[in-house]
Design a protein around this motif. Structure first.
Motif, PDB file in Angstrom:
ATOM      1  N   LYS A  46       1.104  -1.661   0.316  1.00 49.04           N
ATOM      2  CA  LYS A  46      -0.169   0.165  -0.057  1.00 49.04           C
ATOM      3  C   LYS A  46       1.358   1.337  -0.081  1.00 49.04           C
ATOM      4  O   LYS A  46       0.337   2.387  -0.164  1.00 49.04           O
ATOM      5  CB  LYS A  46      -0.705  -0.031   0.812  1.00 49.04           C
ATOM      6  CG  LYS A  46      -2.258  -1.170   0.708  1.00 49.04           C
ATOM      7  CD  LYS A  46      -3.478  -0.665   2.312  1.00 49.04           C
ATOM      8  CE  LYS A  46      -4.052  -1.433   2.105  1.00 49.04           C
ATOM      9  NZ  LYS A  46      -5.036  -1.143   3.109  1.00 49.04           N
ATOM     10  N   SER A  47       2.221   0.917   0.392  1.00 40.51           N
ATOM     11  CA  SER A  47       3.018   2.582  -0.020  1.00 40.51           C
ATOM     12  C   SER A  47       3.108   3.006  -1.021  1.00 40.51           C
ATOM     13  O   SER A  47       3.230   4.079  -0.760  1.00 40.51           O
ATOM     14  CB  SER A  47       4.249   1.969   0.347  1.00 40.51           C
ATOM     15  OG  SER A  47       4.423   1.016   0.274  1.00 40.51           O
ATOM     16  N   ALA A  48       2.557   2.439  -2.325  1.00 45.75           N
ATOM     17  CA  ALA A  48       3.077   3.152  -3.294  1.00 45.75           C
ATOM     18  C   ALA A  48       1.508   4.276  -2.864  1.00 45.75           C
ATOM     19  O   ALA A  48       1.528   5.004  -4.267  1.00 45.75           O
ATOM     20  CB  ALA A  48       2.874   1.302  -4.649  1.00 45.75           C
ATOM     21  N   GLU A  53       1.626  10.872  -6.604  1.00 47.40           N
ATOM     22  CA  GLU A  53       0.769  10.837  -6.892  1.00 47.40           C
ATOM     23  C   GLU A  53       0.792   9.656  -8.322  1.00 47.40           C
ATOM     24  O   GLU A  53       2.770   9.809  -8.831  1.00 47.40           O
ATOM     25  CB  GLU A  53       1.047  12.509  -7.878  1.00 47.40           C
ATOM     26  CG  GLU A  53       0.019  12.883  -8.935  1.00 47.40           C
ATOM     27  CD  GLU A  53      -0.092  13.400  -9.784  1.00 47.40           C
ATOM     28  OE1 GLU A  53      -0.465  13.500 -11.162  1.00 47.40           O
ATOM     29  OE2 GLU A  53       0.879  14.433  -9.276  1.00 47.40           O
ATOM     30  N   THR A  54       0.548   8.911  -8.361  1.00 44.15           N
ATOM     31  CA  THR A  54       1.003   8.014  -9.690  1.00 44.15           C
ATOM     32  C   THR A  54       1.197   8.816 -10.892  1.00 44.15           C
ATOM     33  O   THR A  54      -0.091   9.013 -11.583  1.00 44.15           O
ATOM     34  CB  THR A  54       0.183   6.512  -9.738  1.00 44.15           C
ATOM     35  OG1 THR A  54      -0.160   5.946  -8.531  1.00 44.15           O
ATOM     36  CG2 THR A  54       0.390   5.878 -10.824  1.00 44.15           C
ATOM     37  N   VAL A  81       5.965   6.894  -9.708  1.00 46.76           N
ATOM     38  CA  VAL A  81       5.152   7.622  -8.505  1.00 46.76           C
ATOM     39  C   VAL A  81       5.861   9.077  -8.696  1.00 46.76           C
ATOM     40  O   VAL A  81       7.116   8.869  -8.113  1.00 46.76           O
ATOM     41  CB  VAL A  81       4.642   6.844  -6.888  1.00 46.76           C
ATOM     42  CG1 VAL A  81       4.594   8.231  -6.332  1.00 46.76           C
ATOM     43  CG2 VAL A  81       4.174   5.609  -7.522  1.00 46.76           C
ATOM     44  N   ARG A  82       5.273  10.188  -8.535  1.00 47.38           N
ATOM     45  CA  ARG A  82       6.159  11.354  -8.216  1.00 47.38           C
ATOM     46  C   ARG A  82       5.420  11.747  -6.852  1.00 47.38           C
ATOM     47  O   ARG A  82       4.599  12.224  -5.861  1.00 47.38           O
ATOM     48  CB  ARG A  82       5.790  12.287  -9.180  1.00 47.38           C
ATOM     49  CG  ARG A  82       6.405  14.220  -8.963  1.00 47.38           C
ATOM     50  CD  ARG A  82       5.946  15.011 -10.549  1.00 47.38           C
ATOM     51  NE  ARG A  82       7.065  14.444 -11.479  1.00 47.38           N
ATOM     52  CZ  ARG A  82       5.668  13.924 -12.703  1.00 47.38           C
ATOM     53  NH1 ARG A  82       5.274  14.485 -12.744  1.00 47.38           N
ATOM     54  NH2 ARG A  82       6.859  13.162 -13.195  1.00 47.38           N
ATOM     55  N   THR A  83       6.578  12.300  -5.713  1.00 47.85           N
ATOM     56  CA  THR A  83       6.299  12.924  -4.530  1.00 47.85           C
ATOM     57  C   THR A  83       6.444  14.043  -4.523  1.00 47.85           C
ATOM     58  O   THR A  83       6.605  14.783  -5.192  1.00 47.85           O
ATOM     59  CB  THR A  83       8.013  12.277  -3.791  1.00 47.85           C
ATOM     60  OG1 THR A  83       8.883  13.907  -4.488  1.00 47.85           O
ATOM     61  CG2 THR A  83       8.213  10.686  -4.278  1.00 47.85           C
ATOM     62  N   LEU A  90      10.640   5.205  -8.472  1.00 44.41           N
ATOM     63  CA  LEU A  90      10.098   3.494  -9.466  1.00 44.41           C
ATOM     64  C   LEU A  90       9.897   2.922  -8.336  1.00 44.41           C
ATOM     65  O   LEU A  90      10.410   2.253  -7.482  1.00 44.41           O
ATOM     66  CB  LEU A  90      10.992   2.762  -9.911  1.00 44.41           C
ATOM     67  CG  LEU A  90      10.921   1.852 -11.028  1.00 44.41           C
ATOM     68  CD1 LEU A  90       9.916   2.146 -12.393  1.00 44.41           C
ATOM     69  CD2 LEU A  90      12.017   1.504 -11.551  1.00 44.41           C
ATOM     70  N   VAL A  91       8.551   2.235  -8.362  1.00 44.65           N
ATOM     71  CA  VAL A  91       8.235   1.118  -7.351  1.00 44.65           C
ATOM     72  C   VAL A  91       7.045  -0.180  -8.138  1.00 44.65           C
ATOM     73  O   VAL A  91       7.161  -0.538  -9.421  1.00 44.65           O
ATOM     74  CB  VAL A  91       6.825   2.039  -6.729  1.00 44.65           C
ATOM     75  CG1 VAL A  91       6.104   0.884  -5.901  1.00 44.65           C
ATOM     76  CG2 VAL A  91       6.431   3.015  -6.065  1.00 44.65           C
TER      77      VAL A  91
END
Length: 275
Positions: A46-48, A53-54, A81-83, A90-91
């Motif tokens: 779930k951390s992704a 933002e995906t 994902v952009r923090t 990269l997840v």
């Protein structure tokens, strides 16, 4: 058995294959490079959703060299994902385990691909058995070092790298800024897929181990070879054989991971946000 048609089979250059895979990721996600990579083990999924933002999510098998996960409950995607502060993460929810029998190149391909996308930090997570009596299922711990019990290595030929400080003390300090209660231990990677016997757990303890599992060490070595800084997390999903009063099962591992998923995923997202 290894598929002879697989892109990573010898005599292919695994680093060239990783560069091709990185180009695939850039093309499929629209993100030209990444700053951080994280491999999600059991319980960390779930951390992704919490990191940021995906931007894009793709099927890992659409990327050169990646294999379909062999175990139910393990993911098979790559996500960009952009923090909030603009870093690209990269997840990787598409781990290939050593016990699948595909060879070490395929085990560490995701790490080498992450490095080829530009990532300088590799965060490796897993679900594992705990040896310390004080630990309980559902507890996250930092990996301070590892013992590689696979009798294998991702390094090929006369490739000598220093792994003295493989698991970054700087990154562990950042993790403790998020949660000062985090304990740490030495991770022992066994070959699997069978769980460790009580005697093997006692051996691991006798040689300095605190955590037992079937991943991470080979990936960490490959990350260091690629020049990445490594942070490792284990979710203690069960007490190891001989310590646990009940027999071990994969269902128990999945259940413990699901129970802890919300809390540990937020921890991981907060740590990544500070890197």
């Amino acid at each position: 058995m290894t598929n002879p048609a697989h892109p990573l089979d010898s005599p292919a250059d695994p680093f060239a294959v990783a560069r091709t895979a990185a180009a695939d990721i850039a093309r499929l996600t629209g993100v030209s490079s990444h700053d951080i990579a994280v491999t999600l083990g059991s319980g960390w999924g779930k951390s992704a959703d919490l990191i940021g933002e995906t931007v894009a999510e793709i099927d890992a098998t659409d990327v050169t060299g990646f294999s379909k996960p062999a175990v139910a409950g393990h993911g098979g995607t790559l996500r960009s994902v952009r923090t909030p502060d603009g870093k690209n993460v990269l997840v990787i929810a598409a781990r290939t385990h050593y016990y699948e029998g595909h060879g070490v190149r395929r085990v560490v391909h995701s790490v080498r691909t992450a490095a080829a996308t530009g990532a300088k930090t590799m965060v490796l997570t897993n679900g594992a058995g705990g040896i310390k009596d004080a630990w309980a299922p559902g507890q996250p711990v930092l990996i301070s070092d590892h013992i590689n019990l696979t009798a294998d290595s991702p390094l090929e030929g006369a490739t000598f790298i220093d792994v003295t400080d493989l698991y970054s003390s700087r990154l562990r300090d950042i993790a403790r800024q998020v949660d000062a209660s985090l304990d740490e231990g030495v991770y022992c990677q066994f070959r699997g897929p069978q769980y460790e016997t009580p005697a093997e757990v006692r051996m691991a303890s006798a040689i300095g181990g605190h955590i037992v599992g079937m991943s991470t060490a080979l990936e960490a070595i490959a990350a260091r070879e690629a020049g990445m800084e490594v942070l490792g997390f284990s979710l203690i999903t069960n007490l190891a054989a001989g310590i646990s009063p009940t027999p071990l099962s994969h269902a128990e591992v999945i259940e413990a991971g699901q129970a802890a998923e919300g809390r540990i995923s937020q921890l991981l997202a907060d740590v990544i946000g500070r890197i």
